[in-house]
Design a protein around this motif. Structure first.
Motif, PDB file in Angstrom:
ATOM      1  N   GLY A  34       0.808  -1.220   0.000  1.00  0.00           N
ATOM      2  CA  GLY A  34       0.000   0.000   0.000  1.00  0.00           C
ATOM      3  C   GLY A  34       0.836   1.261   0.000  1.00  0.00           C
ATOM      4  N   SER A  35       1.903   1.287   0.799  1.00  0.00           N
ATOM      5  CA  SER A  35       2.740   2.488   0.841  1.00  0.00           C
ATOM      6  C   SER A  35       3.429   2.718  -0.499  1.00  0.00           C
ATOM      7  CB  SER A  35       3.768   2.408   1.974  1.00  0.00           C
ATOM      8  OG  SER A  35       4.562   1.252   1.863  1.00  0.00           O
ATOM      9  N   ARG A  36       3.840   1.674  -1.169  1.00  0.00           N
ATOM     10  CA  ARG A  36       4.471   1.832  -2.487  1.00  0.00           C
ATOM     11  C   ARG A  36       3.452   2.321  -3.509  1.00  0.00           C
ATOM     12  NH1 ARG A  36       8.136  -2.512  -5.886  1.00  0.00           N
ATOM     13  NH2 ARG A  36       7.798  -1.567  -7.937  1.00  0.00           N
ATOM     14  N   ILE A  37       2.277   1.756  -3.492  1.00  0.00           N
ATOM     15  CA  ILE A  37       1.232   2.175  -4.432  1.00  0.00           C
ATOM     16  C   ILE A  37       0.902   3.648  -4.232  1.00  0.00           C
ATOM     17  CG2 ILE A  37      -1.215   1.901  -5.029  1.00  0.00           C
ATOM     18  CD1 ILE A  37      -0.796  -1.143  -4.417  1.00  0.00           C
ATOM     19  N   PRO A  77       5.839   4.212   5.521  1.00  0.00           N
ATOM     20  CA  PRO A  77       4.846   5.133   6.077  1.00  0.00           C
ATOM     21  C   PRO A  77       5.521   6.060   7.095  1.00  0.00           C
ATOM     22  CG  PRO A  77       3.996   2.894   6.050  1.00  0.00           C
ATOM     23  CD  PRO A  77       5.453   2.805   5.703  1.00  0.00           C
ATOM     24  N   SER A  78       5.106   7.302   7.133  1.00  0.00           N
ATOM     25  CA  SER A  78       5.751   8.276   8.017  1.00  0.00           C
ATOM     26  C   SER A  78       5.669   7.881   9.480  1.00  0.00           C
ATOM     27  CB  SER A  78       5.166   9.671   7.800  1.00  0.00           C
ATOM     28  OG  SER A  78       3.794   9.686   8.122  1.00  0.00           O
ATOM     29  N   SER A  79       4.668   7.115   9.842  1.00  0.00           N
ATOM     30  CA  SER A  79       4.544   6.700  11.232  1.00  0.00           C
ATOM     31  C   SER A  79       5.650   5.731  11.648  1.00  0.00           C
ATOM     32  CB  SER A  79       3.173   6.072  11.477  1.00  0.00           C
ATOM     33  OG  SER A  79       2.981   4.988  10.595  1.00  0.00           O
ATOM     34  N   TRP A  80       6.401   5.185  10.701  1.00  0.00           N
ATOM     35  CA  TRP A  80       7.506   4.280  11.012  1.00  0.00           C
ATOM     36  C   TRP A  80       8.813   5.034  11.224  1.00  0.00           C
ATOM     37  CZ3 TRP A  80       8.046  -1.097  11.392  1.00  0.00           C
ATOM     38  CH2 TRP A  80       6.856  -1.810  11.263  1.00  0.00           C
ATOM     39  N   LEU A  81       8.848   6.313  10.919  1.00  0.00           N
ATOM     40  CA  LEU A  81      10.100   7.066  11.030  1.00  0.00           C
ATOM     41  C   LEU A  81      10.564   7.117  12.476  1.00  0.00           C
ATOM     42  CD1 LEU A  81       9.293   9.972   8.583  1.00  0.00           C
ATOM     43  CD2 LEU A  81      10.668   7.935   8.149  1.00  0.00           C
ATOM     44  N   VAL A  85      16.122   8.163  10.924  1.00  0.00           N
ATOM     45  CA  VAL A  85      15.691   8.340   9.535  1.00  0.00           C
ATOM     46  C   VAL A  85      14.728   9.515   9.473  1.00  0.00           C
ATOM     47  CG1 VAL A  85      14.520   7.242   7.586  1.00  0.00           C
ATOM     48  CG2 VAL A  85      15.927   5.858   9.113  1.00  0.00           C
ATOM     49  N   LYS A  86      14.944  10.416   8.520  1.00  0.00           N
ATOM     50  CA  LYS A  86      14.046  11.563   8.424  1.00  0.00           C
ATOM     51  C   LYS A  86      13.162  11.463   7.181  1.00  0.00           C
ATOM     52  CE  LYS A  86      17.025  14.835   6.049  1.00  0.00           C
ATOM     53  NZ  LYS A  86      17.527  16.181   6.029  1.00  0.00           N
ATOM     54  N   ALA A  87      12.053  12.163   7.243  1.00  0.00           N
ATOM     55  CA  ALA A  87      11.073  12.144   6.156  1.00  0.00           C
ATOM     56  C   ALA A  87      11.509  13.051   5.013  1.00  0.00           C
ATOM     57  CB  ALA A  87       9.713  12.599   6.671  1.00  0.00           C
ATOM     58  N   LEU A  88      11.077  12.691   3.849  1.00  0.00           N
ATOM     59  CA  LEU A  88      11.306  13.482   2.662  1.00  0.00           C
ATOM     60  C   LEU A  88      10.128  14.427   2.478  1.00  0.00           C
ATOM     61  CD1 LEU A  88      12.933  13.859  -0.018  1.00  0.00           C
ATOM     62  CD2 LEU A  88      11.466  12.094  -0.992  1.00  0.00           C
ATOM     63  N   SER A  89      10.407  15.699   2.303  1.00  0.00           N
ATOM     64  CA  SER A  89       9.339  16.646   1.996  1.00  0.00           C
ATOM     65  C   SER A  89       8.971  16.496   0.526  1.00  0.00           C
ATOM     66  CB  SER A  89       9.798  18.080   2.267  1.00  0.00           C
ATOM     67  OG  SER A  89       9.963  18.284   3.636  1.00  0.00           O
ATOM     68  N   LEU A  90       7.691  16.540   0.241  1.00  0.00           N
ATOM     69  CA  LEU A  90       7.206  16.486  -1.133  1.00  0.00           C
ATOM     70  C   LEU A  90       6.431  17.767  -1.400  1.00  0.00           C
ATOM     71  CD1 LEU A  90       5.941  12.796  -1.295  1.00  0.00           C
ATOM     72  CD2 LEU A  90       8.071  13.709  -2.231  1.00  0.00           C
ATOM     73  N   ASN A  91       6.784  18.439  -2.457  1.00  0.00           N
ATOM     74  CA  ASN A  91       6.152  19.718  -2.800  1.00  0.00           C
ATOM     75  C   ASN A  91       6.220  20.698  -1.626  1.00  0.00           C
ATOM     76  OD1 ASN A  91       5.508  18.536  -5.255  1.00  0.00           O
ATOM     77  ND2 ASN A  91       3.441  17.993  -4.597  1.00  0.00           N
ATOM     78  N   GLY A  92       7.328  20.631  -0.882  1.00  0.00           N
ATOM     79  CA  GLY A  92       7.520  21.537   0.241  1.00  0.00           C
ATOM     80  C   GLY A  92       6.748  21.162   1.495  1.00  0.00           C
ATOM     81  N   LEU A  93       6.115  19.997   1.507  1.00  0.00           N
ATOM     82  CA  LEU A  93       5.314  19.561   2.659  1.00  0.00           C
ATOM     83  C   LEU A  93       5.943  18.335   3.304  1.00  0.00           C
ATOM     84  CD1 LEU A  93       1.811  19.817   0.977  1.00  0.00           C
ATOM     85  CD2 LEU A  93       2.736  21.369   2.696  1.00  0.00           C
ATOM     86  N   SER A  94       6.034  18.365   4.618  1.00  0.00           N
ATOM     87  CA  SER A  94       6.519  17.181   5.328  1.00  0.00           C
ATOM     88  C   SER A  94       5.309  16.367   5.785  1.00  0.00           C
ATOM     89  CB  SER A  94       7.381  17.587   6.525  1.00  0.00           C
ATOM     90  OG  SER A  94       6.594  18.279   7.457  1.00  0.00           O
ATOM     91  N   PRO A  95       5.493  15.057   5.994  1.00  0.00           N
ATOM     92  CA  PRO A  95       4.358  14.208   6.395  1.00  0.00           C
ATOM     93  C   PRO A  95       4.091  14.272   7.893  1.00  0.00           C
ATOM     94  CG  PRO A  95       6.279  12.865   6.120  1.00  0.00           C
ATOM     95  CD  PRO A  95       6.683  14.273   5.742  1.00  0.00           C
ATOM     96  N   ASP A  96       3.956  15.472   8.418  1.00  0.00           N
ATOM     97  CA  ASP A  96       3.663  15.599   9.843  1.00  0.00           C
ATOM     98  C   ASP A  96       2.173  15.387  10.077  1.00  0.00           C
ATOM     99  OD1 ASP A  96       2.314  18.036   9.258  1.00  0.00           O
ATOM    100  OD2 ASP A  96       4.143  19.173   9.581  1.00  0.00           O
ATOM    101  N   ILE A  97       1.788  15.379  11.321  1.00  0.00           N
ATOM    102  CA  ILE A  97       0.404  15.077  11.689  1.00  0.00           C
ATOM    103  C   ILE A  97      -0.571  16.073  11.062  1.00  0.00           C
ATOM    104  CG2 ILE A  97       0.392  16.334  13.895  1.00  0.00           C
ATOM    105  CD1 ILE A  97      -1.159  12.895  13.359  1.00  0.00           C
ATOM    106  N   LYS A  98      -0.192  17.342  11.000  1.00  0.00           N
ATOM    107  CA  LYS A  98      -1.088  18.369  10.456  1.00  0.00           C
ATOM    108  C   LYS A  98      -1.339  18.170   8.957  1.00  0.00           C
ATOM    109  CE  LYS A  98      -1.657  23.366  10.239  1.00  0.00           C
ATOM    110  NZ  LYS A  98      -1.057  24.673  10.536  1.00  0.00           N
ATOM    111  N   HIS A 142       1.885   2.776  14.730  1.00  0.00           N
ATOM    112  CA  HIS A 142       2.304   2.512  13.358  1.00  0.00           C
ATOM    113  C   HIS A 142       1.510   3.259  12.298  1.00  0.00           C
ATOM    114  CE1 HIS A 142       5.157  -0.500  14.571  1.00  0.00           C
ATOM    115  NE2 HIS A 142       4.238  -1.009  15.355  1.00  0.00           N
ATOM    116  N   LEU A 143       0.465   3.932  12.686  1.00  0.00           N
ATOM    117  CA  LEU A 143      -0.360   4.666  11.728  1.00  0.00           C
ATOM    118  C   LEU A 143      -0.734   6.003  12.317  1.00  0.00           C
ATOM    119  CD1 LEU A 143      -2.824   1.784  10.789  1.00  0.00           C
ATOM    120  CD2 LEU A 143      -0.888   2.558   9.423  1.00  0.00           C
ATOM    121  N   ARG A 144      -1.219   6.896  11.471  1.00  0.00           N
ATOM    122  CA  ARG A 144      -1.710   8.175  11.966  1.00  0.00           C
ATOM    123  C   ARG A 144      -3.056   7.932  12.624  1.00  0.00           C
ATOM    124  NH1 ARG A 144       2.624  10.688  12.583  1.00  0.00           N
ATOM    125  NH2 ARG A 144       3.670  11.341  10.726  1.00  0.00           N
TER     126      ARG A 144
END
Length: 150
Positions: A34-37, A77-81, A85-98, A142-144
């Protein structure tokens, strides 16, 4: 988008991104993950993942590999970080809770629990658990957290 270029295989060395010369090692889960898809849809669109990507059996293994190899980049998934290991921002957005709860982060994989209009008591109790404090604590490992859709 640099992430698309890396995961498609257009960028193959960190020196192309002003990093130290080193071959980029892409790590991923199996194609049905699912995360890859979600990542492929959001980042690659109709392009394909580089054939040089190494398929790894689980998120923990990907995290461990990335933490021990400065040239590695992968999909989890960001919840595994964690602190290694740090998250990659996509389009200037990080996968934080908000951004995750708002739906703004481009690579989200929502999980839905579905039931009939008239669920039995076990289903009702499970739904209460999932939406309750203890269920949210367990899920949050493990999930949001769950957001109920009316």
């Amino acid at each position: 988008l640099q992430a698309a270029a890396i995961f498609h295989g257009d960028l193959r060395d960190w020196s192309q991104l002003d990093g130290e010369p080193n071959t980029i090692q892409v790590l991923t889960r199996e194609p049905e993950s699912g995360s890859r898809i979600a990542f492929e849809r959001a980042v690659l669109g109709d392009r394909t993942l580089t054939p040089m990507a190494i398929v790894v059996p689980g998120e923990k293994e990907i995290l461990d590999a990335i933490a021990s190899d400065r040239a590695a980049i992968g999909l989890v998934p960001s919840s595994w970080l964690n602190e290694n290991v740090k998250a990659l921002s996509l389009n200037g957005l990080s996968p934080d809770i908000k951004t995750s709860q708002s739906g703004l982060y481009p690579a989200l994989l929502p999980i839905y629990l579905l039931s009939s209009d008239k669920p039995n008591e076990d289903v009702v109790e499970f739904r209460r658990f999932v939406q309750g404090r203890e269920g949210q604590r367990v899920i949050g490992k493990h999930l949001r957290p769950v957001t109920e859709i009316p």
